[in-house]
Design an enzyme around this catalytic site. Sequence first.
Site, short mmCIF file in Angstrom:
data_model
loop_
_atom_site.label_atom_id
_atom_site.label_comp_id
_atom_site.label_asym_id
_atom_site.label_seq_id
_atom_site.Cartn_x
_atom_site.Cartn_y
_atom_site.Cartn_z
N TYR A 184 68.53 63.04 32.73
CA TYR A 184 69.12 62.63 34.01
C TYR A 184 69.76 61.26 33.82
CZ TYR A 184 66.22 58.82 35.89
OH TYR A 184 65.63 57.61 36.12
N PHE A 241 58.56 57.75 40.02
CA PHE A 241 58.42 58.99 39.25
C PHE A 241 58.58 58.73 37.76
CE2 PHE A 241 60.54 62.53 37.13
CZ PHE A 241 59.76 63.62 37.48
N ASP A 242 59.59 57.95 37.39
CA ASP A 242 59.85 57.66 35.97
C ASP A 242 58.65 57.00 35.29
OD1 ASP A 242 62.31 57.71 37.56
OD2 ASP A 242 63.34 57.22 35.70
N THR A 243 58.14 55.95 35.96
CA THR A 243 57.03 55.21 35.38
C THR A 243 55.81 56.09 35.23
OG1 THR A 243 57.83 53.15 36.37
CG2 THR A 243 55.53 53.21 35.70
N ARG A 303 64.33 60.72 44.38
CA ARG A 303 64.82 61.01 43.03
C ARG A 303 63.80 61.84 42.25
NH1 ARG A 303 66.16 56.21 38.83
NH2 ARG A 303 63.90 55.96 38.89
#
Length: 419
Positions: A112, A204-206, A94
């Site tokens: 997203y 990735f988000d964190t 992702r």
Amino acid sequence: MTAAITSRADTGRRPAITPTGSPVLDVVIPVYNEETDLEPCIRRLHGHLEEQFPYPFRITIADNASTDETLRVAERLGREFDEVEVRHLDEKGRGRALRAVWSTSDAPVLAYMDVDLSTDLAALGPLVAPLISGHSDLAIGSRLARGARVVRGPKREFISRCYNLILRGTLAARFSDAQCGFKAIRADVAERLLPHVQDTGWFFDTELLVLAQKSGLRIHEVPVDWVDDPDSSVNIVATATADLKGIARLTRATMTGHIPVSSLREQLGRAPIQVHAPGVAPSLVRQLVRFAAVGVASTLAYLVLFLLLRTFTGAQAANLVALLVTAIGNTALNRRLTFGIRGSEGAGLHQFQGLVVFGLGLGLTSGALAVLHTMTAPGLTLEISVLVLANLAATVLRFLLLRGWVFRSRRQPATEMES
């Protein structure tokens, strides 16, 4: 609608508006083997944006090396809708998909969401509005913020809350929900942050959020209505393991200084707020740091004087003289450095009030010595140890009195303080 294009290199918080026809918002849908859910997701999202979103938009389907019919479904939707584009990646991840699309998109606001649309689309407007207006830099949907309404099993709820507690404990995260698949970011900010985000998967988000927080960026949270997808293909154990490894790597990078926080703050124009209004106190944190530095210097000077005087006089006399001399210097330094007051006006009154504070400190340290000598016949080492502890208590009292009484109504702008 005609307006100036927001440059990616511009770090100011200006409205993210583009010329007529160019997309203001690019919503990415990362997918892997989602041939069943993809079409209803795109149709629902497109219909919502067409009816509710007042600016031009784009929906980008990011196919993560799917092995089923996902890519063909995506291409068919791309032919049907002018606002739908398709990107195919040969590798899964992702984070990899988001990086690929976000780094090349021409839209000033990037977002997203997960293909299952677990999050109510009514939250999309509140998510991106602060980014379009220039008020915030990133925005996240939160299932844990006050006002969120969530339907999911106790296992996922427990894991989610534990994960965010770990983030708060290890990385001092101030955002409430790192892994909700519903986020947005300004393109100029993404351009600066993405080169420093290493993870290509779920962490990735964190990593992006922690880097944004440490860079002084403003993260907007939107409480969401969220319904768990029971058919989700996410492997909870594998994802949790990867996330814990990511936390360990990011913690290590933070502690060793590998994250270029200072340079990012400078590039993004997010330095700590400077106070320019007369009469407004500098920040408490800055005052504490400067007061502590002055206190360390004063304590060292006090100990040197006490030791010199103690060689030819008693402990109480040595304590009195050493404390008096250093108290005068301490008041003068705190007046100038900690509380930003310059010039001679009021200096005499400040020293008088400082001597009152000194008297309280003297009573505390002398009282500690008196109690010590009534209990035993101490050596020099024990005397110094007791005095250091008493001085620590006196230091806390001194700061509170200096801030709340001596310099309360005479603070100057922080920009006048010397570094």
